[in-house]
Design an enzyme around this catalytic site. Structure first.
Site, PDB file in Angstrom:
ATOM      1  N   HIS A  55       1.203  -1.345   0.717  1.00 41.51           N
ATOM      2  CA  HIS A  55      -0.398  -0.092  -0.221  1.00 41.51           C
ATOM      3  C   HIS A  55       1.042   1.089  -0.144  1.00 41.51           C
ATOM      4  CE1 HIS A  55      -3.785   1.811   1.207  1.00 41.51           C
ATOM      5  NE2 HIS A  55      -2.902   3.172   1.587  1.00 41.51           N
ATOM      6  N   HIS A  57       1.316   5.945  -2.296  1.00 42.99           N
ATOM      7  CA  HIS A  57       0.577   6.552  -2.976  1.00 42.99           C
ATOM      8  C   HIS A  57       1.922   7.132  -3.664  1.00 42.99           C
ATOM      9  CE1 HIS A  57      -3.682   6.534  -1.321  1.00 42.99           C
ATOM     10  NE2 HIS A  57      -2.729   5.901  -0.433  1.00 42.99           N
ATOM     11  N   GLN A 150      -9.656   9.720  -4.981  1.00 41.19           N
ATOM     12  CA  GLN A 150      -9.135  10.963  -3.547  1.00 41.19           C
ATOM     13  C   GLN A 150     -10.284  11.208  -3.298  1.00 41.19           C
ATOM     14  OE1 GLN A 150      -5.776  10.949  -1.062  1.00 41.19           O
ATOM     15  NE2 GLN A 150      -7.928  11.481  -0.079  1.00 41.19           N
ATOM     16  N   HIS A 208      -9.985   2.400   0.697  1.00 39.31           N
ATOM     17  CA  HIS A 208      -9.442   3.418   1.410  1.00 39.31           C
ATOM     18  C   HIS A 208     -10.631   3.124   2.739  1.00 39.31           C
ATOM     19  CE1 HIS A 208      -5.497   4.592  -0.804  1.00 39.31           C
ATOM     20  NE2 HIS A 208      -5.462   5.375   0.151  1.00 39.31           N
ATOM     21  N   GLU A 211     -11.284   5.128   7.015  1.00 44.69           N
ATOM     22  CA  GLU A 211      -9.559   5.929   7.647  1.00 44.69           C
ATOM     23  C   GLU A 211      -9.644   7.645   8.465  1.00 44.69           C
ATOM     24  OE1 GLU A 211      -6.330   7.179   4.800  1.00 44.69           O
ATOM     25  OE2 GLU A 211      -4.919   7.384   6.271  1.00 44.69           O
ATOM     26  N   ASP A 307       2.554   3.385   2.687  1.00 43.82           N
ATOM     27  CA  ASP A 307       1.686   4.226   2.865  1.00 43.82           C
ATOM     28  C   ASP A 307       2.019   5.614   1.961  1.00 43.82           C
ATOM     29  OD1 ASP A 307      -1.112   5.494   2.455  1.00 43.82           O
ATOM     30  OD2 ASP A 307      -1.264   5.999   4.237  1.00 43.82           O
TER      31      ASP A 307
HETATM   32  N1  17E Z   1      -5.043   9.068   0.886  1.00 40.31           N
HETATM   33  C1  17E Z   1      -6.060   9.232   1.772  1.00 40.31           C
HETATM   34  O1  17E Z   1      -6.584   9.106   1.835  1.00 40.31           O
HETATM   35  N2  17E Z   1      -5.276   8.594   2.892  1.00 40.31           N
HETATM   36  C2  17E Z   1      -3.921   8.455   2.653  1.00 40.31           C
HETATM   37  N3  17E Z   1      -3.697   7.970   3.437  1.00 40.31           N
HETATM   38  C3  17E Z   1      -3.167   8.477   2.466  1.00 40.31           C
HETATM   39  C4  17E Z   1      -3.413   9.439   0.971  1.00 40.31           C
HETATM   40  C5  17E Z   1      -1.443   8.583   1.953  1.00 40.31           C
HETATM   41 FE   FE2 Z   2      -3.119   5.030   1.325  1.00 38.74          FE
END
Ligand code: 17E
Ligand code: FE2
Length: 411
Positions: A55, A57, A150, A208, A211, A307
């Site tokens: 994982h 980006h 995103q 995702h 989070e 990440d």
């Molecule tokens: N975008 C997101 O939604 N969450 C993350 N941890 C990262 C990017 C790195």
């Molecule tokens: Fe991520």
């Protein structure tokens, strides 16, 4: 080529490895080299399958500070800073930074990378760049690409079309971000959409998911139900799931039933989520890493990701999975001797399962000769002494090597 005197994973015995035409030809002790065969004597170092970054980006990697730094340290400021950077993105910029990040990863023993690539951009320039790079680097590093929305699928203009276009362009995996959608309903719909899109194009799913430190963020139950009902099961991965840290135990107990039934994979990102989560707490401050130990005990597969590598969400990192592992073992309190000794599995075999690498990943005769040599006799010592990855081989080709640092104590 003959690799002499290695411990296979944590095996206490020594063995040799003969490589021919990019494959493991023979693995057995006391092999002899043919007359002009190249020989590397590893003197008791250990051999592992290549580390896997499950994982990361790469589209944002190595952009920290551009156009500005993330001052609050929250996920949300990170998304805002990245949104500003996206306005000036060029394909060459994305490719150069992603390539440099992959070179750092290779230097640290990585051979497989799952990267999320933001598709909430009408130009899809980052997706185009990463797809080109996946092809350009295919003999060195295996890159798997997630179409990652995103700024949301239902909360971003033409989100659904952008996701479908990314699938048509050649993404390997479908993403989603339900906790960031405008409403809970959009979040649920975004998961339904992602699972259907994956079915339509025969792709994997990696979301995702939750989070956030909000214990009301409960999309993981929806994703698990869809994974179960659709039969996609272990083709689905839930990443981050940090809200699970804050769920009450009665709810978690009910949740774990469908998680087990779903056979879903999980990816925790311990470096980044200890940094991003708990930012709205005073004291006590939650760590915000998902329930790794409990998920493993529940029969769910879990790997760790890094990440970010120096981007709007996380200012540090040089692509070393052992940093993520080290933090994860601490924060998840997985510090028993056996847990430490076997912890490499979290960033190798477990991650391979999530990426669906199949049987070819294991070190065995007939498989592609992709492996690393780690400068220690077992993984407990490697972890403790931060030992170097001496060699990183992809299909019999050396892609990175490190000279061990020489330390002298002068007393
Ligand atoms: N975008 C997101 O939604 N969450 C993350 N941890 C990262 C990017 C790195
Ligand atoms: Fe991520």
């Amino acid at each position: 080529m003959l690799i002499k005197n290695v411990h296979l994973e944590n095996d206490t015995e020594l063995t040799d490895i003969l490589i021919k035409d990019g494959k493991f030809e023979k693995i057995a002790p006391n092999l002899t080299a043919a007359p002009d065969e190249e020989v590397i004597d590893c003197n008791g170092a250990m051999v592992l399958p290549q580390f896997i970054e499950s994982h990361v980006h790469l589209d944002s990697a190595l952009s920290a500070g551009d156009p500005r730094w993330n001052i609050s340290g929250t996920l949300f400021e990170g998304i805002q800073v990245w949104s500003e950077k996206k306005e000036t993105l060029t394909k060459e910029d994305v490719k150069t930074r992603a390539r440099n990040a992959i070179r750092k990863q290779a230097a640290n023993g990585i051979g497989h990378v799952r990267t999320h690539v933001d598709v909430t951009d009408p130009t899809l320039i980052a997706m185009e760049g990463l797809l080109e790079l996946r092809e350009e680097l295919k003999d060195e590093v295996n890159v798997q690409i997630v179409a990652f929305p995103q700024e949301g699928i239902y909360s971003y203009p033409n989100g659904k079309e952008l996701m479908e276009n990314a699938a048509k362009m050649g993404a390997d995996v479908i993403g989603a971000i339900p906790h960031f959608e405008f409403t809970r309903e959009y979040g649920v719909e975004s998961l339904n959409f992602a699972v259907k899109l994956a079915e339509k194009y025969d792709l994997l799913v990696d979301v995702h998911c939750d989070e956030i430190d909000d214990e009301q963020s409960r999309f993981v139950e929806t994703l698990a139900a869809r994974a179960y009902e659709s039969g996609l099961k272990d083709r689905v991965t839930a990443s981050h799931t940090t809200a699970m840290h804050s769920y009450n135990n009665a709810y978690a107990s009910r949740l774990f039933r469908i998680l087990r039934m779903s056979e879903m994979n999980f990816v925790a990102n311990p470096l980044v989520n200890t940094h991003l989560q708990g930012r709205f707490d005073t004291y006590p401050k939650r760590r915000g890493v998902t329930r790794v130990k409990e998920l493993l005990a529940n029969g769910n597969n879990v790997s760790f990701g890094h990440d970010d590598i120096q981007d709007p969400w996380y200012p540090l990192g040089d692509g070393n999975m052992r940093d993520a592992l080290h933090m994860g073992l601490h924060v998840c309190q997985m510090m028993g001797y056996e847990e430490l000794l076997n912890s490499y599995k979290i960033i190798t075999h477990n991650a391979a399962k999530t990426l669906h690498l199949g049987d070819s990943y294991a070190i065995k005769e007939g498989n592609p000769a992709s492996f690393i040599v780690l400068n220690a006799d077992n993984f407990y010592n490697a972890l403790n002494e931060k030992k170097e990855v001496l060699y990183n081989f992809t299909k019999g080709k050396l892609i990175a090597k490190t000279e061990p640092a020489k330390k002298e104590v002068l007393f």
